[in-house]
Design a protein around this motif. Structure first.
Motif, PDB file in Angstrom:
ATOM      1  N   ILE A   1      38.082  48.720  40.253  1.00  0.00           N
ATOM      2  CA  ILE A   1      37.870  48.617  38.812  1.00  0.00           C
ATOM      3  C   ILE A   1      39.198  48.713  38.062  1.00  0.00           C
ATOM      4  CG2 ILE A   1      35.533  49.578  38.899  1.00  0.00           C
ATOM      5  CD1 ILE A   1      36.747  52.249  37.944  1.00  0.00           C
ATOM      6  N   GLN A   2      39.172  48.347  36.785  1.00  0.00           N
ATOM      7  CA  GLN A   2      40.252  48.608  35.817  1.00  0.00           C
ATOM      8  C   GLN A   2      41.654  48.207  36.271  1.00  0.00           C
ATOM      9  OE1 GLN A   2      39.622  49.694  32.502  1.00  0.00           O
ATOM     10  NE2 GLN A   2      37.648  49.011  33.310  1.00  0.00           N
ATOM     11  N   GLY A   3      41.800  46.903  36.558  1.00  0.00           N
ATOM     12  CA  GLY A   3      43.139  46.357  36.791  1.00  0.00           C
ATOM     13  C   GLY A   3      43.625  45.673  35.528  1.00  0.00           C
ATOM     14  N   HIS A   4      44.726  44.938  35.638  1.00  0.00           N
ATOM     15  CA  HIS A   4      45.205  44.211  34.464  1.00  0.00           C
ATOM     16  C   HIS A   4      46.099  43.057  34.881  1.00  0.00           C
ATOM     17  CE1 HIS A   4      48.569  47.084  35.121  1.00  0.00           C
ATOM     18  NE2 HIS A   4      49.295  46.047  34.756  1.00  0.00           N
ATOM     19  N   MET A   5      46.262  42.123  33.942  1.00  0.00           N
ATOM     20  CA  MET A   5      47.129  40.966  34.145  1.00  0.00           C
ATOM     21  C   MET A   5      47.784  40.646  32.809  1.00  0.00           C
ATOM     22  SD  MET A   5      46.143  37.341  35.812  1.00  0.00           S
ATOM     23  CE  MET A   5      46.314  38.105  37.423  1.00  0.00           C
ATOM     24  N   ASP A   6      49.103  40.467  32.813  1.00  0.00           N
ATOM     25  CA  ASP A   6      49.843  40.174  31.588  1.00  0.00           C
ATOM     26  C   ASP A   6      49.983  38.666  31.400  1.00  0.00           C
ATOM     27  OD1 ASP A   6      50.356  42.834  30.709  1.00  0.00           O
ATOM     28  OD2 ASP A   6      51.797  43.035  32.352  1.00  0.00           O
ATOM     29  N   THR A   7      49.749  38.208  30.171  1.00  0.00           N
ATOM     30  CA  THR A   7      49.870  36.788  29.837  1.00  0.00           C
ATOM     31  C   THR A   7      50.704  36.657  28.565  1.00  0.00           C
ATOM     32  OG1 THR A   7      48.033  36.550  28.273  1.00  0.00           O
ATOM     33  CG2 THR A   7      47.468  36.575  30.630  1.00  0.00           C
ATOM     34  N   PRO A   8      51.164  35.452  28.233  1.00  0.00           N
ATOM     35  CA  PRO A   8      51.896  35.261  26.973  1.00  0.00           C
ATOM     36  C   PRO A   8      51.067  35.619  25.743  1.00  0.00           C
ATOM     37  CG  PRO A   8      52.194  33.371  28.434  1.00  0.00           C
ATOM     38  CD  PRO A   8      51.152  34.234  29.059  1.00  0.00           C
ATOM     39  N   TYR A   9      49.741  35.737  25.903  1.00  0.00           N
ATOM     40  CA  TYR A   9      48.853  36.045  24.784  1.00  0.00           C
ATOM     41  C   TYR A   9      48.442  37.515  24.779  1.00  0.00           C
ATOM     42  CZ  TYR A   9      48.508  30.983  24.915  1.00  0.00           C
ATOM     43  OH  TYR A   9      48.801  29.632  24.936  1.00  0.00           O
ATOM     44  N   GLY A  10      48.998  38.307  25.709  1.00  0.00           N
ATOM     45  CA  GLY A  10      48.655  39.714  25.764  1.00  0.00           C
ATOM     46  C   GLY A  10      48.041  40.101  27.100  1.00  0.00           C
ATOM     47  N   ARG A  11      47.836  41.390  27.291  1.00  0.00           N
ATOM     48  CA  ARG A  11      47.296  41.915  28.552  1.00  0.00           C
ATOM     49  C   ARG A  11      45.783  41.711  28.603  1.00  0.00           C
ATOM     50  NH1 ARG A  11      49.224  47.512  31.216  1.00  0.00           N
ATOM     51  NH2 ARG A  11      50.940  46.073  31.654  1.00  0.00           N
ATOM     52  N   VAL A  12      45.301  41.321  29.782  1.00  0.00           N
ATOM     53  CA  VAL A  12      43.866  41.141  30.018  1.00  0.00           C
ATOM     54  C   VAL A  12      43.438  42.130  31.085  1.00  0.00           C
ATOM     55  CG1 VAL A  12      42.089  39.554  30.857  1.00  0.00           C
ATOM     56  CG2 VAL A  12      43.908  38.711  29.351  1.00  0.00           C
ATOM     57  N   VAL A  13      42.350  42.836  30.841  1.00  0.00           N
ATOM     58  CA  VAL A  13      41.847  43.825  31.793  1.00  0.00           C
ATOM     59  C   VAL A  13      40.981  43.142  32.848  1.00  0.00           C
ATOM     60  CG1 VAL A  13      40.345  45.845  32.063  1.00  0.00           C
ATOM     61  CG2 VAL A  13      41.914  45.701  30.121  1.00  0.00           C
ATOM     62  N   ILE A  14      41.249  43.464  34.118  1.00  0.00           N
ATOM     63  CA  ILE A  14      40.383  43.013  35.214  1.00  0.00           C
ATOM     64  C   ILE A  14      39.383  44.141  35.430  1.00  0.00           C
ATOM     65  CG2 ILE A  14      40.290  42.112  37.555  1.00  0.00           C
ATOM     66  CD1 ILE A  14      42.153  40.511  35.765  1.00  0.00           C
ATOM     67  N   GLU A  15      38.151  43.943  34.984  1.00  0.00           N
ATOM     68  CA  GLU A  15      37.174  45.030  34.971  1.00  0.00           C
ATOM     69  C   GLU A  15      36.691  45.417  36.364  1.00  0.00           C
ATOM     70  OE1 GLU A  15      34.007  43.938  32.302  1.00  0.00           O
ATOM     71  OE2 GLU A  15      34.953  45.029  30.660  1.00  0.00           O
ATOM     72  N   ASN A  16      36.244  44.424  37.136  1.00  0.00           N
ATOM     73  CA  ASN A  16      35.620  44.713  38.431  1.00  0.00           C
ATOM     74  C   ASN A  16      36.062  43.727  39.499  1.00  0.00           C
ATOM     75  OD1 ASN A  16      33.866  46.770  37.318  1.00  0.00           O
ATOM     76  ND2 ASN A  16      32.638  45.105  36.451  1.00  0.00           N
ATOM     77  N   LEU A  17      36.087  44.212  40.728  1.00  0.00           N
ATOM     78  CA  LEU A  17      36.254  43.350  41.885  1.00  0.00           C
ATOM     79  C   LEU A  17      35.157  43.727  42.880  1.00  0.00           C
ATOM     80  CD1 LEU A  17      39.447  42.229  43.704  1.00  0.00           C
ATOM     81  CD2 LEU A  17      37.558  43.144  45.035  1.00  0.00           C
ATOM     82  N   CYS A  18      34.296  42.775  43.205  1.00  0.00           N
ATOM     83  CA  CYS A  18      33.174  43.026  44.113  1.00  0.00           C
ATOM     84  C   CYS A  18      33.333  42.199  45.381  1.00  0.00           C
ATOM     85  CB  CYS A  18      31.849  42.680  43.446  1.00  0.00           C
ATOM     86  SG  CYS A  18      31.421  43.762  42.065  1.00  0.00           S
ATOM     87  N   LEU A  19      32.913  42.768  46.490  1.00  0.00           N
ATOM     88  CA  LEU A  19      32.875  42.053  47.764  1.00  0.00           C
ATOM     89  C   LEU A  19      31.414  41.743  48.039  1.00  0.00           C
ATOM     90  CD1 LEU A  19      34.208  41.050  50.391  1.00  0.00           C
ATOM     91  CD2 LEU A  19      33.997  43.379  51.293  1.00  0.00           C
ATOM     92  N   GLU A  20      31.095  40.483  48.249  1.00  0.00           N
ATOM     93  CA  GLU A  20      29.703  40.093  48.430  1.00  0.00           C
ATOM     94  C   GLU A  20      29.583  38.911  49.379  1.00  0.00           C
ATOM     95  OE1 GLU A  20      28.889  39.623  44.281  1.00  0.00           O
ATOM     96  OE2 GLU A  20      29.356  37.473  44.303  1.00  0.00           O
ATOM     97  N   GLU A  21      28.347  38.526  49.673  1.00  0.00           N
ATOM     98  CA  GLU A  21      28.121  37.392  50.554  1.00  0.00           C
ATOM     99  C   GLU A  21      27.850  36.141  49.720  1.00  0.00           C
ATOM    100  OE1 GLU A  21      24.819  38.461  52.996  1.00  0.00           O
ATOM    101  OE2 GLU A  21      23.452  38.777  51.325  1.00  0.00           O
ATOM    102  N   ASP A  22      28.387  35.007  50.175  1.00  0.00           N
ATOM    103  CA  ASP A  22      28.157  33.746  49.481  1.00  0.00           C
ATOM    104  C   ASP A  22      26.720  33.283  49.699  1.00  0.00           C
ATOM    105  OD1 ASP A  22      28.646  31.559  47.930  1.00  0.00           O
ATOM    106  OD2 ASP A  22      30.341  30.805  49.099  1.00  0.00           O
ATOM    107  N   ALA A  23      26.285  32.358  48.855  1.00  0.00           N
ATOM    108  CA  ALA A  23      24.902  31.869  48.898  1.00  0.00           C
ATOM    109  C   ALA A  23      24.778  30.667  49.828  1.00  0.00           C
ATOM    110  CB  ALA A  23      24.467  31.483  47.489  1.00  0.00           C
ATOM    111  N   ALA A  24      23.536  30.292  50.104  1.00  0.00           N
ATOM    112  CA  ALA A  24      23.266  29.094  50.897  1.00  0.00           C
ATOM    113  C   ALA A  24      23.622  27.850  50.085  1.00  0.00           C
ATOM    114  CB  ALA A  24      21.800  29.061  51.305  1.00  0.00           C
ATOM    115  N   ARG A  25      23.852  26.745  50.792  1.00  0.00           N
ATOM    116  CA  ARG A  25      24.198  25.488  50.125  1.00  0.00           C
ATOM    117  C   ARG A  25      22.934  24.725  49.736  1.00  0.00           C
ATOM    118  NH1 ARG A  25      27.881  21.311  52.909  1.00  0.00           N
ATOM    119  NH2 ARG A  25      27.054  22.063  54.896  1.00  0.00           N
ATOM    120  N   ARG A  26      22.821  24.383  48.475  1.00  0.00           N
ATOM    121  CA  ARG A  26      21.685  23.573  48.022  1.00  0.00           C
ATOM    122  C   ARG A  26      21.932  22.111  48.380  1.00  0.00           C
ATOM    123  NH1 ARG A  26      17.904  24.075  43.190  1.00  0.00           N
ATOM    124  NH2 ARG A  26      17.144  21.977  42.839  1.00  0.00           N
TER     125      ARG A  26
END
Length: 624
Positions: free
Chosen positions: A138-163
């Motif tokens: 949780i609670q990371g960040h990334m700096d851009t020319p327009y200001g800092r953006v918060v990276i709220e969450n990072l989740c590890l999950e399984e991908d879905a089936a292909r339609r």
């Protein structure tokens, strides 16, 4: 468009497949296949209550469609875990470590314990009706020319089936993709300019590419959350093209503004949606409309609803080429009908002005009122109009919270309601995974090189311009560049220029550059190193390789691009100089520029420019 004044807020969700040896909860391969399935599994999915006893609204709407799901299964790409006939195996530790690397690179706080949850999904993309997912950081960040953006969450999950497709209420999926490890990265909604969200998407993509992630079409998917003041949060799924992201944001902002205008007008008119659904079969029994006549002939129904105060608003444009009627039709289509007819577009489609007048009379349509018509099987038509009624009522409140699909023209279309927290519940088959301090320390001590660091290094090591270095990093070609330079010994700028710009130009010409074998690229530069072709001929050799499937040697030979010997070049120069004696007599050494251009044009890249220049000087001086 003044985005700040409009109160534009945006957040980004990025889903990235990881390049691991096996899937997240079983030992199956993480590769897709087009082989014939060994067997198929049939499933019916139903919504279930969350741990708080509530049913998610998106899951409930999916259940109303009453679809059947058919799954293709394979011996090596799938097992009983994918078919939901066996409990999941222990968590893939390789995937966990990659997730921790990315979390660290994004300046995030890693959790002490990884808990796997079930996220209810009953659109058929998961055989069990849920996706396994867990919060990793949780609670990371990334700096851009327009200001800092918060990276709220990072989740590890399984991908879905292909339609793979849908026919007659039965949807087909392929299970090869189900279970491939996937990271979901979510930012906060603080971004307020389209260029900023594009920059964040690019930067996160570069961080991901510095680790062991899959590459290619479909391996990374981006969703964009957009809202404006007085509007609503809308999640746009499948925003693949960064270059069209700004236009997509602009179109969505326009859509929400137009919906607010419709709201204001509906409120002003005191508009209402009537409950009754009218049967118009008798009224339209002799119609010349092919769609309606076909539905009646098959025993279907022609049903209509009355919208008080909606006339003229259903045809109002929301996005380029898409109207409020398109929004209503989107809801109807989810119930299986092909589309709707509405007042603002009739008479048309074989429905005559007299038939419209008859419908108006039957439904008691006033000057500001409208009707919507659906022709299909009785149950489908009934369900479709109930959905249209629901969406029409939402219009009085303004912009509904929705999940929408990104289209190729930078517009969007309705997919389903925005999910709620009611779709999450505990996964009881997987034990909690402790994230040890030793593992975190190991990750921090073995971090990959970040894009900006990579740019700085290759500028210093290979004497490249900032622009070339930036393009190589942006296009993810640094590793390829350094490999070619090391193996072929060609001047770095030449290699970088071809990878960064020439290949892009060949792609614009319609050539399949993405599937160009690395061995052919190296082979072409080997010819250059061996002085068999000139720098000017490199792109032409590659054209032959791509168009005709030749090897670099065959391409250079067949296209007559092999370098001439010095003796042959001298013969051509001697003849050229002797045929322009008057020019030399008039301009002396000043004739050099004109003759050089003539020589290079005649040699067509089959001689090095430095050699041509040297021989030309020698021959001109003989005349002087």
């Amino acid at each position: 468009m003044d985005y700040e004044e409009l109160g534009l807020m945006m957040g980004l969700e990025i889903h990235q497949q990881l390049n691991t040896a096996q899937k997240l909860f079983c030992p199956c391969e993480c590769e897709l296949t087009d082989k014939k399935p060994e067997y198929r599994v049939l499933r019916y999915l139903r919504p279930t209550q969350s741990e708080l006893g509530k049913i998610d609204r998106a899951a409930f709407e999916e259940s109303r469609r009453e679809l059947t799901f058919l799954y293709d299964a394979y011996p090596y790409h799938t097992c009983l875990v994918e078919t939901d006939d066996e409990p999941p195996h222990p968590l893939n530790q390789e995937a966990l470590e990659i997730g921790l690397i990315i979390a660290t690179l994004l300046n995030m706080q890693v959790v002490d314990e990884f808990h796997t949850m079930r996220k209810q999904v009953i659109d058929g993309s998961n055989t069990g009706g849920f996706q396994r997912t867990g919060l990793l950081a949780i609670q990371g960040h990334m700096d851009t020319p327009y200001g800092r953006v918060v990276i709220e969450n990072l989740c590890l999950e399984e991908d879905a089936a292909r339609r793979m497709g849908q026919r007659k209420g039965k949807v087909e999926f392929r299970l090869d993709r189900l279970g491939i490890p996937l990271l979901e990265i979510t930012t906060d909604p603080s971004m307020n300019h389209p260029q900023q969200v594009r920059e964040v998407a690019y930067q996160i993509g570069q961080v991901l590419r510095s680790t062991r992630v899959k590459r290619g079409l479909g391996t990374i998917r981006q969703d964009l959350n957009i809202s404006i003041r007085e509007g609503a949060r809308v999640e746009v799924k499948g925003v693949q093209d960064l270059d069209s992201m700004e236009q997509l944001v602009e179109n969505e902002v326009m859509r929400q503004l137009r919906l607010l205008e419709i709201r204001d007008e509906l409120v002003k008119r005191e508009a209402t949606v009537e409950e009754e659904i009218h049967d118009l079969n008798k009224l339209l029994n002799d119609t010349e409309s092919k769609i309606i006549a076909k539905a009646i002939k098959k025993g279907g129904k022609v049903l209509a609803i009355k919208l008080n105060g909606y006339k003229g608003l259903i045809g109002k444009e929301l996005q380029p080429g898409r109207r409020f009627g398109t929004e209503l039709a989107g809801y109807a289509k989810k119930m299986g009908v092909a589309g709707i007819f509405h007042t603002d577009e009739l008479p048309a489609y074989g429905i005559t002005s007299q038939e419209v007048e008859n419908i108006n009379t039957s439904l008691q349509i006033g000057p500001d009122d409208a009707f919507i018509l659906v022709a299909d099987e009785a149950e489908k038509a009934q369900n479709a109009l109930e959905e249209v009624q629901r969406r029409a009522r939402m219009a009085v409140d303004g912009v509904p919270e929705e999940t929408r699909k990104a289209l190729d023209d930078a517009n969007t279309e309705y997919l389903r309601p925005l999910p709620t927290a009611s779709r999450m519940y505990v996964e009881t088959d997987i034990p909690t995974q402790l994230v040890s301090s030793e593992l975190l320390e190991h990750v921090k001590n073995n971090l990959p090189e970040l894009p900006k660091e990579k740019e700085t290094r290759i500028i210093a090591e290979h004497n490249l311009s900032e622009d070339l270095a930036h393009q190589l990093v942006r296009q993810d070609r640094v590793e390829q560049f350094e490999e070619i330079v090391a193996e072929c010994g060609v001047e770095p700028t030449t290699v970088a220029s071809l990878l960064a710009y020439t290949l892009k130009e060949l792609r614009r010409e319609g050539l399949d550059v993405d599937n160009l074998p690395g061995s052919h690229l190296k082979g072409t530069f080997q010819l250059l190193k061996q002085d068999k072709i000139s720098k000017d001929a490199v792109s032409e050799v590659l054209v032959g390789v791509l168009k005709e499937d030749w090897t670099p040697e065959e391409s250079a030979s067949n296209l007559n691009l092999l370098m001439l010997s010095e003796e042959n070049v001298r013969d051509i120069i001697v003849e050229l100089v002797s045929s322009h004696e008057n020019l030399i007599e008039e301009r002396k050494m000043g004739a050099m520029g004109s003759l050089m251009g003539m020589a290079m044009k005649q040699l067509k890249g089959k001689a090095d420019g430095k050699l041509v220049n040297k021989l030309l000087k020698e021959e001109i001086q003989k005349y002087l």
